[in-house]
Design a protein around this motif. Structure first.
Motif, mmCIF file in Angstrom:
data_model
loop_
_atom_site.group_PDB
_atom_site.id
_atom_site.type_symbol
_atom_site.label_atom_id
_atom_site.label_comp_id
_atom_site.label_asym_id
_atom_site.label_seq_id
_atom_site.Cartn_x
_atom_site.Cartn_y
_atom_site.Cartn_z
ATOM 1 N N UNK A 20 33.121 -8.235 -37.156
ATOM 2 C CA UNK A 20 33.076 -6.779 -37.363
ATOM 3 C C UNK A 20 33.391 -6.437 -38.825
ATOM 4 N N UNK A 21 34.361 -7.168 -39.401
ATOM 5 C CA UNK A 21 34.736 -6.905 -40.802
ATOM 6 C C UNK A 21 33.542 -7.205 -41.716
ATOM 7 N N UNK A 22 32.882 -8.331 -41.449
ATOM 8 C CA UNK A 22 31.715 -8.692 -42.274
ATOM 9 C C UNK A 22 30.635 -7.616 -42.159
ATOM 10 N N UNK A 23 30.312 -7.197 -40.941
ATOM 11 C CA UNK A 23 29.236 -6.194 -40.814
ATOM 12 C C UNK A 23 29.716 -4.846 -41.349
ATOM 13 N N UNK A 24 31.007 -4.585 -41.244
ATOM 14 C CA UNK A 24 31.557 -3.331 -41.785
ATOM 15 C C UNK A 24 31.421 -3.264 -43.285
ATOM 16 N N UNK A 25 31.507 -4.427 -43.952
ATOM 17 C CA UNK A 25 31.375 -4.465 -45.412
ATOM 18 C C UNK A 25 29.944 -4.145 -45.829
ATOM 19 N N UNK A 29 29.566 -0.415 -49.036
ATOM 20 C CA UNK A 29 29.759 -1.085 -50.335
ATOM 21 C C UNK A 29 29.996 -0.088 -51.473
ATOM 22 N N UNK A 30 29.903 1.197 -51.171
ATOM 23 C CA UNK A 30 30.065 2.200 -52.237
ATOM 24 C C UNK A 30 31.535 2.562 -52.426
ATOM 25 N N UNK A 31 31.867 3.053 -53.627
ATOM 26 C CA UNK A 31 33.229 3.534 -53.864
ATOM 27 C C UNK A 31 33.391 4.875 -53.147
ATOM 28 N N UNK A 32 34.596 5.055 -52.576
ATOM 29 C CA UNK A 32 34.843 6.240 -51.730
ATOM 30 C C UNK A 32 35.170 7.477 -52.576
ATOM 31 N N UNK A 33 35.566 7.235 -53.824
ATOM 32 C CA UNK A 33 36.028 8.360 -54.649
ATOM 33 C C UNK A 33 37.532 8.550 -54.536
ATOM 34 N N UNK A 34 38.165 7.813 -53.616
ATOM 35 C CA UNK A 34 39.629 7.861 -53.459
ATOM 36 C C UNK A 34 40.261 6.632 -54.111
ATOM 37 N N UNK A 35 41.574 6.693 -54.306
ATOM 38 C CA UNK A 35 42.324 5.547 -54.846
ATOM 39 C C UNK A 35 43.409 5.142 -53.866
ATOM 40 N N UNK A 43 36.919 1.177 -52.105
ATOM 41 C CA UNK A 43 35.580 1.187 -51.518
ATOM 42 C C UNK A 43 35.675 1.810 -50.126
ATOM 43 N N UNK A 44 34.543 2.306 -49.638
ATOM 44 C CA UNK A 44 34.525 2.788 -48.249
ATOM 45 C C UNK A 44 34.986 1.672 -47.307
ATOM 46 N N UNK A 45 34.636 0.429 -47.667
ATOM 47 C CA UNK A 45 35.009 -0.726 -46.829
ATOM 48 C C UNK A 45 36.520 -0.898 -46.765
ATOM 49 N N UNK A 46 37.223 -0.627 -47.873
ATOM 50 C CA UNK A 46 38.698 -0.751 -47.866
ATOM 51 C C UNK A 46 39.306 0.171 -46.813
ATOM 52 N N UNK A 47 38.858 1.419 -46.840
ATOM 53 C CA UNK A 47 39.414 2.447 -45.946
ATOM 54 C C UNK A 47 39.091 2.112 -44.486
ATOM 55 N N UNK A 48 37.843 1.727 -44.280
ATOM 56 C CA UNK A 48 37.407 1.426 -42.908
ATOM 57 C C UNK A 48 38.110 0.184 -42.360
ATOM 58 N N UNK A 92 36.634 -5.349 -54.802
ATOM 59 C CA UNK A 92 35.749 -5.020 -55.928
ATOM 60 C C UNK A 92 34.627 -6.055 -56.062
ATOM 61 N N UNK A 93 34.782 -7.190 -55.345
ATOM 62 C CA UNK A 93 33.732 -8.216 -55.372
ATOM 63 C C UNK A 93 32.629 -7.971 -54.347
ATOM 64 N N UNK A 94 32.825 -6.995 -53.464
ATOM 65 C CA UNK A 94 31.810 -6.774 -52.406
ATOM 66 C C UNK A 94 30.452 -6.381 -52.990
#
Ligand code: FBP
Length: 283
Positions: A20-25, A29-35, A43-48, A92-94
């Motif tokens: 699930x983590x792999x498919x979630x990435x 892959x885009x930056x969420x605009x948050x820190x 990244x959106x992936x970090x939050x998810x 950041x490598x995604x």
């Protein structure tokens, strides 16, 4: 609930979530605009991935706290062990399809606390294979995840050779460290990919030294001690290696803040000692 069974559940639930983590990435892959609380772009992936793994981990009977690189505060979720996680280390490598991992430290004390209170630590490496390196009871074993089952691939891994080295933050190193690195580069093979989990895993298997030392502007290093420094130091020591800030054993560092950073030099004891001579924080 039996502590060992709780640790088993945490490892299995995180490791078996890898598909699930792999498919979630793939789709985030885009930056969420948050820190994140360390003021790094998310990244959106970090939050998810954080929310996905938080839901799983906090629902395990016997887990009392959840702390994440992606969340400001510790979440209380019952009684029992404390879990500190970097849900997607190296995210950041995604966008460039480089190595990414999940790092987990399982502590017996409430967070924040010293690394000596770790009961177990592990990481999932999302590479060509999905592998899981687990340190508990003084031993490091690696498993390959296949068809959602963990298959033992390397038993009692030990850092015995001195083959490779890799250090992050090179643009801003202090002069002593820079001169040491120049000398060490004549003796060992460079392996640095900008991914703690991927780079550490190479050191664990090939033997050598890896680190992200104190640097100008980051006198406490880059890695967060609860989610990255302590778990990887614990794994290093369980594999017979040494894990230091350059001045002291990482697992002995007092931890007062959830997102506290730590200078990080780990690997074969002789190489770590060689590198640790050159960690003065001045030019
Ligand atoms: P996070 O994505 O969890 O913040 O990981 C930090 C990290 O990407 C490590 O995986 C890696 O070792 C390091 O930062 C690379 O730092 P730099 O970009 O300064 O070389």
């Amino acid at each position: 609930m039996d502590k060992e069974k709780v640790i088993d559940s945490i490892i299995e639930d995180v490791a078996k979530s890898a598909p699930e983590i792999r498919s979630g990435m793939e789709s985030r892959r885009d930056y969420s605009g948050d820190s994140n609380p360390s003021d790094e772009e998310e990244l959106e992936a970090d939050i998810w991935a954080n929310q996905f793994l938080k839901d799983k981990i906090t629902s395990i009977d016997g887990v009392g706290q959840y702390a994440s690189e992606e969340e400001q505060e510790v979440t209380d979720c019952g009684q029992g062990l404390s879990v500190a996680i970097d849900p997607l280390d190296g995210s950041s490598n995604i966008p460039t399809n480089n190595m990414v991992g999940t790092i987990v430290g399982i502590y017996s004390e409430e967070l924040p606390c010293k690394g000596v209170h770790l009961e177990a630590a592990f990481y999932v490496l999302y590479g060509p294979l999905t592998t899981v390196a687990v340190a508990r009871d003084g031993t490091v074993n690696e498993y390959v995840l296949s068809n959602r089952e963990l298959h033992l691939s390397h038993e009692e891994i030990s850092i015995e050779d001195k083959n490779i080295y890799g250090f992050g933050g090179n643009k801003d190193w202090f002069q002593d460290f820079r001169e040491m690195e120049h000398e060490i580069s004549k003796k060992y093979k460079l392996r640095y990919g900008g991914s703690l989990v991927g780079d550490f895993n190479q050191m664990l298997h090939h033997g050598g030294v890896f680190g992200y030392p104190a640097k100008k502007g980051y006198e406490n290093g880059k890695y967060r001690i609860l989610f990255e420094g302590n778990p990887m130091a614990y794994i290093t020591e369980a594999a017979g290696g040494k894990a230091t800030t350059g001045e002291q054993r990482i697992l002995e560092v007092d931890v007062d803040e959830v997102h506290q950073r730590v200078p990080f030099i780990v690997g074969h004891e002789e190489m770590v000692n060689e590198v640790s001579q050159t960690t003065s924080k001045s030019d």
